[in-house]
Design an enzyme around this catalytic site. Structure first.
Site, PDB file in Angstrom:
ATOM      1  N   CYS A   1       0.867  -1.182   0.000  1.00 18.39           N
ATOM      2  CA  CYS A   1       0.000   0.000   0.000  1.00 18.39           C
ATOM      3  C   CYS A   1       0.904   1.231   0.000  1.00 18.39           C
ATOM      4  CB  CYS A   1      -0.927  -0.003   1.218  1.00 18.39           C
ATOM      5  SG  CYS A   1      -2.064   1.414   1.257  1.00 18.39           S
TER       6      CYS A   1
ATOM      7  N   HIS B   1      -1.845  -5.778 -10.087  1.00 16.47           N
ATOM      8  CA  HIS B   1      -2.428  -4.632 -10.783  1.00 16.47           C
ATOM      9  C   HIS B   1      -2.650  -4.963 -12.257  1.00 16.47           C
ATOM     10  CE1 HIS B   1      -1.891  -1.591  -7.571  1.00 16.47           C
ATOM     11  NE2 HIS B   1      -0.886  -2.374  -7.210  1.00 16.47           N
TER      12      HIS B   1
ATOM     13  N   GLU C   1      -9.851  -0.336  -6.608  1.00 16.03           N
ATOM     14  CA  GLU C   1      -8.965  -1.180  -5.815  1.00 16.03           C
ATOM     15  C   GLU C   1      -9.600  -2.503  -5.395  1.00 16.03           C
ATOM     16  OE1 GLU C   1      -6.683   0.188  -2.587  1.00 16.03           O
ATOM     17  OE2 GLU C   1      -6.372   2.201  -3.383  1.00 16.03           O
TER      18      GLU C   1
ATOM     19  N   CYS D   1      -4.125   5.677  -5.349  1.00 12.65           N
ATOM     20  CA  CYS D   1      -3.568   4.339  -5.089  1.00 12.65           C
ATOM     21  C   CYS D   1      -2.073   4.429  -5.408  1.00 12.65           C
ATOM     22  CB  CYS D   1      -4.252   3.297  -5.965  1.00 12.65           C
ATOM     23  SG  CYS D   1      -3.635   1.612  -5.732  1.00 12.65           S
TER      24      CYS D   1
ATOM     25  N   GLY E   1      -0.770   1.492  -7.257  1.00 10.61           N
ATOM     26  CA  GLY E   1      -1.399   1.563  -8.576  1.00 10.61           C
ATOM     27  C   GLY E   1      -0.715   2.575  -9.473  1.00 10.61           C
TER      28      GLY E   1
HETATM   29  N1  API Z   1      -6.287  -2.549  -2.359  1.00 12.52           N
HETATM   30  C1  API Z   1      -4.872  -2.913  -2.415  1.00 12.52           C
HETATM   31  C2  API Z   1      -4.134  -2.449  -1.130  1.00 12.52           C
HETATM   32  C3  API Z   1      -4.068  -0.927  -0.989  1.00 12.52           C
HETATM   33  C4  API Z   1      -3.285  -0.280  -2.117  1.00 12.52           C
HETATM   34  C5  API Z   1      -3.390   1.243  -2.235  1.00 12.52           C
HETATM   35  N2  API Z   1      -4.235   1.923  -1.292  1.00 12.52           N
HETATM   36  C6  API Z   1      -2.021   1.903  -2.357  1.00 12.52           C
HETATM   37  O1  API Z   1      -1.857   3.079  -1.952  1.00 12.52           O
HETATM   38  O2  API Z   1      -1.102   1.238  -2.897  1.00 12.52           O
HETATM   39  C7  API Z   1      -4.733  -4.446  -2.585  1.00 12.52           C
HETATM   40  O3  API Z   1      -5.615  -5.174  -2.098  1.00 12.52           O
HETATM   41  O4  API Z   1      -3.722  -4.858  -3.164  1.00 12.52           O
END
Ligand code: API
Length: 283
Positions: free
Chosen positions: A79, A165, A214, A223, A226
């Site tokens: 994250c 991703h 997400e 993200c 992301g």
């Molecule tokens: N939903 C993502 C985790 C949070 C990623 C995002 N909030 C960031 O800042 O990288 C997953 O399940 O891989």
């Protein structure tokens, strides 16, 4: 009236991607999934995109370890926005001193640099494109994959930043069917662990707009992993250069990927919003 005990938390965000941060150092147990979901509920709880727990690190050169839970209670390996908030939290706590230190994430050790302008610059590791390691079970190690989604061919790139991703290039992110194609792609069996779906609009070779649906949270205002994955995929497709400003709905992140065998660096803000106490029901 059932008894309860107070759980102190910090509410934070990184470019609008919001978090609840709780301190579990000293060996406190991880929160049960039911508590994560309740705490994350924006009506019955506090509300967050992800919960971040600060824990003792077993790695000698790391200030602390942290773990990540999505709002649906599912754990995540990476994250980016959360890592910056953990860094800011550790600086305010005094556990991290100086402008450079390391934190221990589920995806590995992250180098942190506190920038003079108040942003945090993090080494996010190298992107992984090998489908089996994303994981994505279809096609070979190509820069562009295609699946038939809701009867139409959908082209995208895939990358892991520790978490999975998919990145779809679109002409206009404002008109992108984020809430239709995001869940549709996440539901595909080719993504056995789910996937974060980014929709990227290339404005110039050093500037893109990005929206991300997400895994475990739905569309967020930003993200971090992301943004890293989008730049990695678009560099590999020859669509952008290696230093890119990524404009997300909640703010802008600076992403740099100096060379194929180098880690990606992400720079961006980390903001404290408020402190609070949550009443955790006790048996
Ligand atoms: N939903 C993502 C985790 C949070 C990623 C995002 N909030 C960031 O800042 O990288 C997953 O399940 O891989």
């Amino acid at each position: 009236m059932s008894a309860s005990r107070p759980l102190h938390f910090s509410k934070m965000h990184g470019a609008g991607n919001d978090f609840v941060v709780i301190d579990l150092r000293g060996g406190q147990p991880a929160p049960p999934a039911a508590l994560v979901r309740t705490l994350g509920d924006r009506h019955f709880g506090v509300g967050f995109d992800q919960l971040l727990t600060i824990e003792d690190s077993h790695a000698l050169d790391c200030v602390a370890r942290y773990r990540i839970w999505n709002g649906d209670g599912s754990p995540a390996q990476q994250c980016g926005n959360g890592a910056r908030c953990v860094a800011a939290w550790l600086r305010r706590d005094g556990a991290a001193t100086g402008s450079r230190f390391r934190i221990d994430s589920p995806a590995g050790v992250i180098d942190v640099e506190c920038l003079p302008d108040g942003r945090y610059s993090l080494g996010m590791g190298r992107p992984v494109f090998v489908p089996a390691r994303v994981p994505f079970h279809a096609g070979g190690d190509a820069p562009v994959h295609e699946l038939l989604v809701e009867g139409s061919p959908l082209r995208f790139g895939v990358a892991s930043m520790g978490n999975p991703h998919a990145v779809v290039e679109v002409d206009n992110v404002d008109a992108a069917p984020v809430h239709r194609l995001g869940p549709a792609l996440q539901a595909r069996p080719e993504f056995p662990e789910g996937v974060n779906v980014g929709f990227a609009q290339v404005l110039a070779r050093d500037r893109i707009r990005l929206r991300v649906f997400e895994r475990g949270a739905g569309e967020t205002l930003a993200c971090g992993s992301g943004a890293c994955a989008a730049v990695a995929v678009l560099v590999r497709q020859g669509r952008v250069d290696r230093a890119v400003q990524v404009e997300l709905p909640g703010g802008t992140l600076a992403i740099t990927w100096p060379a194929d065998d180098a880690p990606i660096t992400m720079a961006g803000p980390a903001t404290f919003v408020f402190e609070g106490e949550f009443a955790v029901a006790t048996p």
